[in-house]
Design an enzyme around this catalytic site. Structure first.
Site, mmCIF file in Angstrom:
data_model
loop_
_atom_site.group_PDB
_atom_site.id
_atom_site.type_symbol
_atom_site.label_atom_id
_atom_site.label_comp_id
_atom_site.label_asym_id
_atom_site.label_seq_id
_atom_site.Cartn_x
_atom_site.Cartn_y
_atom_site.Cartn_z
ATOM 1 N N LYS A 124 -37.742 -60.671 -0.898
ATOM 2 C CA LYS A 124 -37.333 -61.945 -0.767
ATOM 3 C C LYS A 124 -37.926 -62.648 0.477
ATOM 4 O O LYS A 124 -38.005 -63.869 0.625
ATOM 5 C CB LYS A 124 -35.779 -62.062 -0.514
ATOM 6 C CG LYS A 124 -34.806 -61.609 -1.604
ATOM 7 C CD LYS A 124 -33.818 -62.663 -1.739
ATOM 8 C CE LYS A 124 -33.026 -62.609 -3.135
ATOM 9 N NZ LYS A 124 -32.429 -61.290 -3.676
ATOM 10 N N GLU A 177 -40.864 -63.808 -1.703
ATOM 11 C CA GLU A 177 -40.417 -65.077 -2.580
ATOM 12 C C GLU A 177 -40.256 -66.488 -1.551
ATOM 13 O O GLU A 177 -40.482 -67.390 -1.952
ATOM 14 C CB GLU A 177 -38.956 -64.569 -3.115
ATOM 15 C CG GLU A 177 -38.604 -65.607 -4.225
ATOM 16 C CD GLU A 177 -37.188 -65.350 -4.504
ATOM 17 O OE1 GLU A 177 -36.199 -64.732 -3.793
ATOM 18 O OE2 GLU A 177 -36.822 -65.657 -5.604
ATOM 19 N N GLU A 197 -28.529 -71.411 -19.709
ATOM 20 C CA GLU A 197 -29.813 -71.141 -20.304
ATOM 21 C C GLU A 197 -29.827 -70.134 -21.366
ATOM 22 O O GLU A 197 -30.295 -70.367 -22.396
ATOM 23 C CB GLU A 197 -30.911 -70.643 -19.261
ATOM 24 C CG GLU A 197 -32.059 -70.626 -19.512
ATOM 25 C CD GLU A 197 -33.074 -69.808 -18.596
ATOM 26 O OE1 GLU A 197 -32.693 -69.825 -17.358
ATOM 27 O OE2 GLU A 197 -34.329 -69.637 -18.807
ATOM 28 N N CYS A 244 -29.022 -54.608 -5.457
ATOM 29 C CA CYS A 244 -29.243 -54.908 -4.084
ATOM 30 C C CYS A 244 -28.545 -54.218 -2.952
ATOM 31 O O CYS A 244 -29.242 -54.053 -2.025
ATOM 32 C CB CYS A 244 -28.712 -56.376 -3.800
ATOM 33 S SG CYS A 244 -29.419 -57.618 -5.102
ATOM 34 N N CYS A 259 -33.279 -62.964 -10.807
ATOM 35 C CA CYS A 259 -32.922 -62.958 -9.367
ATOM 36 C C CYS A 259 -33.306 -62.105 -8.305
ATOM 37 O O CYS A 259 -33.144 -61.822 -7.341
ATOM 38 C CB CYS A 259 -31.339 -63.113 -9.341
ATOM 39 S SG CYS A 259 -30.537 -62.229 -10.623
ATOM 40 N N GLU A 285 -44.786 -72.261 -4.301
ATOM 41 C CA GLU A 285 -44.247 -73.470 -5.394
ATOM 42 C C GLU A 285 -42.854 -73.537 -4.762
ATOM 43 O O GLU A 285 -41.796 -74.394 -5.185
ATOM 44 C CB GLU A 285 -44.104 -72.701 -6.516
ATOM 45 C CG GLU A 285 -43.545 -71.281 -6.912
ATOM 46 C CD GLU A 285 -44.381 -70.191 -6.974
ATOM 47 O OE1 GLU A 285 -45.531 -70.438 -6.247
ATOM 48 O OE2 GLU A 285 -43.737 -69.172 -7.843
ATOM 49 N N GLU A 309 -27.890 -69.838 -15.370
ATOM 50 C CA GLU A 309 -28.415 -68.931 -16.259
ATOM 51 C C GLU A 309 -27.496 -68.775 -17.642
ATOM 52 O O GLU A 309 -28.218 -68.473 -18.738
ATOM 53 C CB GLU A 309 -28.381 -67.794 -15.342
ATOM 54 C CG GLU A 309 -29.595 -66.801 -15.779
ATOM 55 C CD GLU A 309 -29.869 -65.396 -14.890
ATOM 56 O OE1 GLU A 309 -30.939 -65.775 -14.148
ATOM 57 O OE2 GLU A 309 -28.973 -64.582 -14.759
ATOM 58 N N SER A 330 -35.880 -65.776 -17.441
ATOM 59 C CA SER A 330 -34.799 -66.751 -16.912
ATOM 60 C C SER A 330 -35.869 -67.704 -16.157
ATOM 61 O O SER A 330 -36.305 -67.133 -15.216
ATOM 62 C CB SER A 330 -33.514 -66.397 -16.357
ATOM 63 O OG SER A 330 -32.958 -67.709 -15.759
#
Ligand SMILES: Cc1cc2nc3c(=O)[nH]c(=O)nc-3n(C[C@H](O)[C@H](O)[C@H](O)COP(=O)(O)O)c2cc1C
Ligand code: SF4
Ligand code: SF4
Ligand code: SF4
Ligand code: SF4
Ligand code: FES
Lengths: 387, 594
Positions: free
Chosen positions: B367, B370, B284, B524, B308, B375, B281, B328
């Protein structure tokens, strides 16, 4: 003076006798404080059910500061069997609108709404025409107070003033916690005065005839006259204007069919008075006078009457607070179980106690008042509650 | 603010004007039961168990919703009150599916506690539970069982106030009143971000995370499977709460031992892939800055925003789909970890990736969703096979019969078990930003960030939105274009604050280069999969523990993690390289608004 004989009066529906909004013009020449004092002096109480002294409410409203202050006319009239506010809006809308405008002038309010029950949408065109007339005169008198119509959300509980405000704000019609009261923190968080249609029309009458004259109707406890939406076992169903302070016995004599066994006063939220108490009960004393007045003759099953009420409450509770949402279901299921013999008769006492818990723990007037009809019917007609 | 005096249970006290009776009572250690009240949320006053008696009033008042007034004389415990409370709890029980023994919230349920406390008689009222209530299991993350719902609307307020999502609402009236999604659609078809905050704030078992731990046990028991468990940074500072430790206790070593004893084949650390996220990241960001500042490429989207937090990612897909370019492209540490488990790890250990079961233990409900995104299978296998919450993990430890308190500490396995303090602080709001700055600053200038002990306190804390500006000076030659640049960064946590930040971005008024967004309040550590209860104090203690863990680490910067150095040398090649691009980055898509 504790009570009067039954006396019919005819002031609130009397034809307009002065030029349009002449009363407003008179009031605007007066001192604001005097208008409020006069209203206090008249003894007028809110006609929406709670019976709060109107002049006092206006006084609180006047003392609130704010760039925006709202006046709302509560025309939700959601209870079955009530139609007096509708009649006022059809026949004498000018008196109602005058009441709003006088309130705005006396309390320095800036904007008005008529919260109209959804089923009354057919009244909108004629009300709008009257509002056009009003706006023309208000402009002429230099009163910067416009009024809009707001079409209601269609639930009984939306007639409760804070639920009404929530629904105007586009939210679900759930009553708010009080305090703060609408006067302090109402529509859009601004000071808001909510008055019933009949209250506002009565204000016009007080202003027109003066507190002294108005006060001369009724008793010390209850001043003036009031509209009764009468239904049930009567040949005279409809709206009646009566001087306050009469005994039920007089009322039954006038309106009953000769075989009256009970009278429900104050609507679903009110009390059921059995025949044996007709003589000792004065309408409006220790009971409420809002809502529908219903006369039941001896062919009626009071179990069915109560069942209907409870059905209504269990559906019309907004559902947010536990005692009302679940309590209404328990009362309904409970009387069914006693009727069918699944529960003993003594269970009715438990249910009455539950209804008292609902009274002291519910969040708004709906849940708080279920016990009125429930205990008065169960206690006075116990023999009809079981098989 | 002026003070007022009142009496509670014969004790005279003085409080600030506006304080509720409930809070005033708390000040003198008088506990009043509550259900619909939650410190994180606005007052509702709908359950009515918190009623108290005010002298001179017939009706009881809801103490959570009633401001204390001068001269009030209040009782919090009288026959009248106890009867009323007992009735209210009895009524709730009468519309409830009281199968506690089979309920996920058994022994951690506010209704159950009160029913026990008031010794409610289950036969007093008849059951008015609606028949045939179906549990909505359509979502990968959240289950909704209306038969356990007490209609306190904490979930509705959570989703609206904390998260600005409004996926839940009270619908219908009277006996039919219930909590609904838009048009009562299944959870997986509505705007829900799967953040799980409603689950954390629900007093009962009506909203729970979808559980996958039985699948994990099955895999552990299968001799042909190689089970890799990895734990997120914030799990180690919260797990202890379920197992007898004080809030804010770090239990990293015991947690690792527990997994080993449970029979996992490899115990690894998501903190490793958090470090990796920083490298990818960070690069990036620097690439975007170069394109914008040197190449004058106007298609580059700045600010760049972290990706994230999967609750946040789904939020932006629903709410700001035209601005997905700001995100990102990095996968979350969980998914990076999974993709590498099935490739790099398999290669290094000589395993067939089809035999590996990757289990992620997360503070998070989102999550789970996710992990199930179609994908997320760039290795040819699912990146992550099962996502568990801290709560499920705690339950597994109990099921395994482990005496957690007395377990010895042990270390993560290798490879992919090493991490820096920068990876650890991912678990607290502001942590990703701080970790990224520690690395980016070092890459660009060759020096450490100019803060004592590397602690960038400006981005720490619990303020909803925080920002900072760091001047870049004395760059290494290849980064000359950044000389003198003020790097503007912001941190937001909780989706309510994410929306505020995004409104600025959408209006083109955002002058930040880099923004960290975490979907949950506190980051988190306050995630939707963390132990219940949650409140500001608990979250603050977990955050404190996270920073202690950071300080305890010999390595504090992601790029100095030797396993990170090694993976680039042996497997990935370079940051943003072809392999990284294939395995560690992803794309996003527009979703509906209801
Ligand atoms: C459940 C419920 C329904 C109500 N419905 C009405 C209504 O339809 N019309 C009305 O004027 N007031 C209604 N009220 C009373 C209002 O809350 C409020 O007290 C009234 O509008 C105040 O006006 P007043 O002071 O002029 O009576 C209702 C109250 C409750 C609790
Ligand atoms: S008493 Fe009934 S109508 Fe009033 S807030 Fe409670 S549930 Fe709603
Ligand atoms: S939600 Fe609570 S009270 Fe209800 S079944 Fe589960 S544990 Fe029992
Ligand atoms: S789902 Fe949970 S938080 Fe929401 S209303 Fe029901 S019990 Fe309360
Ligand atoms: S998981 Fe998050 S977004 Fe979904 S309903 Fe719950 S609070 Fe709202
Ligand atoms: S906690 Fe006060 S009404 Fe629910």
């Amino acid at each position: 003076m504790s009570n009067t004989k039954l006396k019919k009066v005819d002031i609130i529906f009397s034809p307009y006798s002065v030029a349009p909004y002449e009363i407003l013009r008179w009031m605007m020449e007066k001192d604001k404080q005097d208008i409020i004092d006069n209203l206090i002096e008249s003894g007028l109480r809110g006609r929406g059910g709670a019976g709060f002294p109107t002049g006092l409410k206006w006084k609180f409203m006047a003392s609130e500061q704010g760039d925006e202050k709202y006046i709302i006319c509560n025309a939700d009239e959601g209870e079955p069997g009530t139609f007096k506010d509708r009649k006022l809006l059809v026949e004498v809308p000018r008196k109602v609108i005058s009441g709003m405008a006088i309130a705005a002038f006396a309390t320095n309010s800036t904007k008005g709404y008529i919260y109209l029950r959804a089923e009354y949408n057919s009244l909108i065109p004629s009300l709008k025409r009257e509002l056009d007339v009003y706006h023309e005169y208000a402009a002429k008198f230099g009163l910067d107070f416009t009024i809009e119509i707001f079409s209601g959300a269609g639930a009984y509980v939306c007639g409760e003033e804070t639920a009404l405000i929530e629904s105007m704000e586009g939210k679900r019609g759930e009553p708010r916690n009080k305090p703060p009261y609408p006067i302090q923190n109402g529509y859009k968080g601004k000071p808001t005065l909510v008055n019933n249609v009949e209250t506002l029309a009565s204000v016009s009458m007080v202003c027109r005839y003066g507190a002294e004259k108005y006060k001369s109707y009724g008793t010390d406890d209850q001043r003036g006259s009031k509209l009764f939406s009468l239904s049930g076992d009567s040949l005279k169903e409809g709206v009646h204007e009566l001087e306050l302070g009469m005994k039920i016995s007089d009322f039954v004599e006038e309106f009953g069919d000769g075989d009256t066994k009970a009278v429900q006063i104050g609507g679903v939220a009110g009390f059921c008075i059995p025949r044996k108490k007709f003589h000792e009960t004065v309408i409006g004393e220790g009971n409420t006078t809002g809502g529908a007045t219903m006369i039941f003759n001896s062919s009626r099953s009071m179990y069915n009457v109560l069942h209907n009420y409870l059905d209504f409450f269990a559906e019309e509770s907004c559902g947010q607070c536990t005692p009302c949402r679940v309590g209404t279901q328990q009362l309904l299921k409970g009387i069914e179980a006693v009727k069918s013999g699944d529960k003993p008769i003594a269970y009715l006492d438990d249910l009455v106690k539950l209804s008292r818990t609902m009274k002291i723990t519910s969040k708004c007037g709906l849940g708080q008042s279920v016990t009125n009809s429930f205990s008065s019917i169960v206690e006075n007609f116990k023999e009809e509650m079981h098989h | 603010m002026s003070k007022i005096k009142l009496t509670i249970d014969s004790q005279l006290i003085e409080v600030e004007q506006g304080v509720t009776i409930l809070d005033a009572a708390k000040m003198i250690n008088v506990n009043i039961p509550t259900l619909c009240h939650h410190e994180d949320l606005c007052v509702s006053g709908n359950c009515r168990v918190c009623v108290v008696e005010v002298a001179g009033r017939e009706r009881l008042e809801a103490s959570c919703a009633t401001p204390a007034e001068e001269g009030m004389d209040i009782l919090t415990n009288s026959a009248k009150i106890r009867n009323a409370r007992k009735d209210v709890v009895s009524l709730l029980v009468s519309e409830h599916n009281t199968q506690c023994t089979t309920c996920y919230r058994n022994t951690n349920c506010e209704l159950q506690d009160l029913a026990a406390e008031y010794n409610v008689d289950g036969d007093k009222y008849m059951s008015v539970l609606k028949p045939n209530i179906e549990i909505d299991k359509s979502s990968w993350s959240i289950e909704k069982d209306d038969s356990k719902c007490i209609r306190c609307q904490r979930c509705v307020r959570t989703c609206a106030e904390l998260q600005h999502v409004n996926a839940l609402t009270a619908s219908h009236k009277g006996h039919e009143m219930k909590i609904s999604t838009f048009m009562d659609l299944p959870f997986n078809e509505v705007v829900c971000t799967n953040c799980g905050q409603c689950v954390n704030h629900c007093p009962t078992g009506a909203l729970t995370e979808r559980r996958y731990f039985d699948n994990v046990w099955e895999a552990i028991g299968d001799p042909d499977k190689h089970v890799v468990m990895n734990t997120a940074p914030s799990v180690r500072v919260a797990l202890g709460e379920m197992l007898g430790f004080e809030v804010g206790t770090r239990v990293t070593g015991k947690m690792v031992t527990a997994m080993r004893k449970m029979g996992a084949d490899s115990i690894l650390d998501t903190d490793f892939s958090a470090d990796l996220t920083i490298i990818e990241e960070g690069n990036e960001l620097l690439t975007r800055l170069k394109k914008a500042l040197v190449d004058g490429d106007t298609s580059v989207k700045l600010p760049m925003i972290t990706s994230c937090s999967p609750g946040w990612v789904k939020f932006i897909e629903h709410m700001f789909p035209e601005h997905l370019g700001h995100l990102s492209t990095c996968k979350s540490p969980q998914q990076m970890f999974g993709a590498l488990t099935k490739t790099y790890y398999a290669e290094q250990k000589g395993l067939d990736p089809k035999d590996i079961v990757s289990v992620a233990i997360m503070p998070c409900a989102a999550k789970k969703y996710e992990a199930n995104r179609p994908e997320m299978n760039d290795s040819g296998y699912r990146d992550i096979d099962a996502g568990l919450t801290t709560r499920e993990f705690g339950l597994m430890i109990k099921q395994a019969g482990l005496d957690f308190k007395n377990l010895e500490d042990s270390d993560f396995d290798s490879i992919m078990g090493e991490s820096s303090g920068a990876g650890v602080i991912f678990g607290a709001t502001g942590g990703v930003m701080e970790a990224a700055l520690r690395t980016a600053y070092a890459v660009v200038t060759g020096r450490d960030v100019p803060f004592e002990n590397l602690n960038i306190t400006a981005v720490r804390g619990t303020e909803g939105i925080r920002n900072a500006s760091i001047k870049i000076e004395d760059c290494l030659p290849e980064w000359n274009f950044l000389e003198g640049v003020d790097l503007n960064v912001a941190v937001a946590h909780g989706l309510k604050n994410a929306r505020i930040i995004m409104d600025e971005v959408a209006a083109g008024k955002s002058n930040y280069h880099f923004i960290e967004v975490m979907g949950c309040p506190g980051g988190c550590i306050g995630g939707g999969g963390q132990p219940i209860p949650t409140n500001a104090e608990i979250r603050a203690k977990r955050i404190e523990a996270i920073y202690e863990e950071d300080m305890s680490k010999p390595i504090r910067k992601s790029h100095e993690n030797p396993e990170i150095v090694k993976i680039y040398k042996e497997f990935l090649g370079e940051p943003l390289g072809e392999k990284s691009h294939h395995l560690l980055h992803t794309h996003y898509r527009k979703r509906n608004r209801y």
